[in-house]
Design a protein around this motif. Structure first.
Motif, PDB file in Angstrom:
ATOM      1  N   THR A 423       0.820  -1.218   0.000  1.00  0.00           N
ATOM      2  CA  THR A 423       0.000   0.000   0.000  1.00  0.00           C
ATOM      3  C   THR A 423       0.855   1.270   0.000  1.00  0.00           C
ATOM      4  O   THR A 423       0.355   2.348   0.300  1.00  0.00           O
ATOM      5  N   LYS A 424       2.117   1.132  -0.375  1.00  0.00           N
ATOM      6  CA  LYS A 424       3.023   2.291  -0.307  1.00  0.00           C
ATOM      7  C   LYS A 424       2.650   3.388  -1.290  1.00  0.00           C
ATOM      8  O   LYS A 424       3.106   4.530  -1.141  1.00  0.00           O
ATOM      9  N   ASN A 425       1.812   3.076  -2.273  1.00  0.00           N
ATOM     10  CA  ASN A 425       1.428   4.075  -3.262  1.00  0.00           C
ATOM     11  C   ASN A 425       0.044   4.666  -3.023  1.00  0.00           C
ATOM     12  O   ASN A 425      -0.563   5.227  -3.944  1.00  0.00           O
ATOM     13  N   ILE A 426      -0.468   4.532  -1.800  1.00  0.00           N
ATOM     14  CA  ILE A 426      -1.675   5.266  -1.424  1.00  0.00           C
ATOM     15  C   ILE A 426      -1.342   6.154  -0.232  1.00  0.00           C
ATOM     16  O   ILE A 426      -0.258   6.060   0.352  1.00  0.00           O
ATOM     17  N   ASP A 427      -2.265   7.007   0.129  1.00  0.00           N
ATOM     18  CA  ASP A 427      -2.059   7.917   1.254  1.00  0.00           C
ATOM     19  C   ASP A 427      -1.750   7.132   2.533  1.00  0.00           C
ATOM     20  O   ASP A 427      -2.482   6.203   2.892  1.00  0.00           O
ATOM     21  N   LEU A 430      -4.441   7.049   5.262  1.00  0.00           N
ATOM     22  CA  LEU A 430      -5.552   6.176   4.899  1.00  0.00           C
ATOM     23  C   LEU A 430      -5.164   4.712   5.083  1.00  0.00           C
ATOM     24  O   LEU A 430      -5.953   3.912   5.594  1.00  0.00           O
ATOM     25  N   ALA A 431      -3.943   4.360   4.678  1.00  0.00           N
ATOM     26  CA  ALA A 431      -3.471   2.990   4.880  1.00  0.00           C
ATOM     27  C   ALA A 431      -3.482   2.630   6.360  1.00  0.00           C
ATOM     28  O   ALA A 431      -3.871   1.514   6.740  1.00  0.00           O
ATOM     29  N   ASP A 432      -3.057   3.558   7.202  1.00  0.00           N
ATOM     30  CA  ASP A 432      -3.084   3.332   8.650  1.00  0.00           C
ATOM     31  C   ASP A 432      -4.512   3.104   9.146  1.00  0.00           C
ATOM     32  O   ASP A 432      -4.770   2.196   9.948  1.00  0.00           O
ATOM     33  N   LYS A 433      -5.448   3.930   8.675  1.00  0.00           N
ATOM     34  CA  LYS A 433      -6.851   3.816   9.116  1.00  0.00           C
ATOM     35  C   LYS A 433      -7.446   2.475   8.702  1.00  0.00           C
ATOM     36  O   LYS A 433      -8.179   1.840   9.474  1.00  0.00           O
ATOM     37  N   ILE A 434      -7.138   2.042   7.498  1.00  0.00           N
ATOM     38  CA  ILE A 434      -7.668   0.762   7.025  1.00  0.00           C
ATOM     39  C   ILE A 434      -7.129  -0.383   7.884  1.00  0.00           C
ATOM     40  O   ILE A 434      -7.887  -1.263   8.312  1.00  0.00           O
ATOM     41  N   ALA A 435      -5.835  -0.367   8.167  1.00  0.00           N
ATOM     42  CA  ALA A 435      -5.233  -1.427   8.981  1.00  0.00           C
ATOM     43  C   ALA A 435      -5.828  -1.452  10.385  1.00  0.00           C
ATOM     44  O   ALA A 435      -6.150  -2.524  10.919  1.00  0.00           O
ATOM     45  N   THR A 436      -5.979  -0.290  10.983  1.00  0.00           N
ATOM     46  CA  THR A 436      -6.549  -0.208  12.337  1.00  0.00           C
ATOM     47  C   THR A 436      -8.002  -0.658  12.340  1.00  0.00           C
ATOM     48  O   THR A 436      -8.453  -1.373  13.259  1.00  0.00           O
TER      49      THR A 436
END
Length: 463
Positions: A423-427, A430-436
């Motif tokens: 997911t390094k090519n998305i915000d 947002l990647a953090d929020k999805i994982a949490t």
């Protein structure tokens, strides 16, 4: 005891309808969360792939009532969303696997259909995980008891039953409707194994999304009262009679623990290659061997790996021109692993596949089957790798498993590392929020996750 007045699909439907959140163990819940994180990361990493873009364009062109979220933004019908999201999860060939003696499947392919039904029905995260656990259990158990590969059918066949069971539970159908959904899906979704033999095409990564789309369509039909063949398993010209042969299962005695036996891919490669790739990387990293000094790379592996990706019954594996051929070729994967020190999405770019160095080295890879290693599968993924140099020196390593196998499972932190790479090519926020959100999915409503998935945008090109 099994109710002899019920057909097998009716028994499966009763079991599906009666299960509760408390039937999921903590280990199963943790495993389902881990598989969800892993698969969403893989899907995001695939969004810039050419086939995924093509399917997205088709979905946009055809339209559809905007009811269910597409990963990357937009909405469409539940069945179309299942196909698109499922294609994204599957395209990189980097999602989880379940190993049975004669069949291997990818149960996280069920995430797309169950998620579509869950969002459409606006259920809780707990109910979503329960529905997903049902899909995992059904597909895994049928893969064990009723393998179809030897009969010329694809491993997606058993998935039709799992996807329909999970989706119909997520949609909130009663047992009668669940039975109809599973019966319709099982009767119609019987794919041929030619998908994965010979010259491989884009369909290798799209066969299960198509099966899942069919299962969701069957579930929607059942929700409107359409009936299916109640003797789909045991009836005249049914699944047993036509494809799998006879088998027995008492669904009332089943649990939801098979998800804990699924394995994660450490490398972006066909599942049966994982231990051999880890092994050749160990030799590479511990020895100073120049590629031009290699005389031969020899791999002794188990029969399933040899037959599917080693040049056995499903075709030779040294004529490699496309991604689909490359990620199902042990010679290619071992060669590129040695040259690049990794096997990730970058190793399947067209320019890399056709580079002289990897094309020349893969011709030096010899794959043989070992009866000893075959007998140890699927409890182990045993293999032995040897690199012989031009001066006659031999470097070797023997493997029993790899990081991500059942005997050496991947932790949440290991899964997060893979997720953030993909997911390094998305915000990043947002990647953090999805994982949490995935980590706490059992505490929220499912639309909290799908809302975030709809906000994903690929920045600066794909992985």
């Amino acid at each position: 005891m099994t109710n002899t007045n019920m057909t097998m699909v009716e028994e499966l439907a009763e079991w599906t309808a009666q299960l509760q959140w408390t039937d999921l163990s903590k280990e199963a819940v943790d495993s389902l969360k881990g598989r969800l994180l892993d698969s969403i990361g893989v899907a995001i990493g695939a969004l810039d792939g050419k086939p995924i873009k093509a399917i997205r364009q088709m979905t946009d062109d055809l339209g559809g009532n905007p009811l269910v979220t597409l990963i990357g933004g937009g909405k469409t019908t539940p069945d179309y969303a299942t196909f698109y999201n499922g294609a994204a999860i599957r395209y990189l060939d980097y999602n989880d696997s379940y190993l049975a003696k004669e069949e291997t499947c990818h149960p996280s392919d069920n995430i797309a259909p169950v998620l579509a039904a869950a969002e459409y029905n606006k259920i809780s995260g707990k109910e979503f995980l329960l529905s997903l656990g049902i899909a995992y259990q059904v597909q895994a158990r049928l893969s064990e008891l009723a393998p179809v590969r030897k009969h010329g059918f694809d491993h997606t066949v058993q998935g039709a039953y799992g996807a329909a069971a999970g989706a119909s539970r997520a949609l909130g159908l009663a047992a009668t409707g669940i039975a109809n959904a599973i019966a319709i899906a099982g009767t119609t979704q019987n794919a041929l194994r030619v998908t994965r033999t010979g010259t491989l095409s884009n369909w290798k990564g799209l066969a299960y999304p198509n099966t899942a789309m069919g299962a969701v369509h069957a579930t929607l039909l059942a929700s409107y009262g359409i009936t299916g063949a109640r003797e789909v398993f045991e009836g005249n010209k049914g699944f047993m009679d036509s494809i799998a042969g006879p088998f027995e299962i008492d669904w009332s005695k089943e649990n939801l623990e098979r998800v804990t036996d699924t394995i994660i891919k450490k490398y972006n490669a066909e599942i049966h290659s994982q231990s051999s790739i880890e092994g050749i990387l160990e030799i590479r990293n511990n020895q100073q061997i120049a590629a031009q000094d290699i005389k031969q790379i020899r791999l002794a592996t188990f029969d399933v790996a040899y037959n599917i990706i080693g040049g056995g019954e499903e075709g030779e594996k040294k004529t490699i021109k496309t991604k689909e051929e490359a990620d199902h070729s042990l010679p290619y994967m071992l060669a590129v692993a040695f040259l690049d020190g990794q096997v990730m999405p970058e190793q399947y770019e067209t320019n890399r596949i056709n580079s002289d160095d990897v094309q020349q080295l893969l011709q030096k890879v010899d794959v043989q089957v070992s009866d000893e290693y075959s007998n140890r599968f699927p409890q182990e993924m045993a293999c032995r790798i040897e690199i012989e140099t031009n001066d006659g020196t031999i470097f070797s390593v023997e493997k029993q498993d790899y990081e991500g196998f059942t005997t050496n499972p991947a932790s949440w932190d290991v899964l997060l590392k893979k997720y953030y790479y993909l997911t390094k090519n998305i915000d990043k926020q947002l990647a953090d929020k999805i994982a949490t959100t995935i980590q706490h999915i059992d505490e929220i409503e499912i639309i909290e996750l799908t809302s975030l998935l709809g906000q994903v945008r690929v920045l600066n090109g794909g992985v």
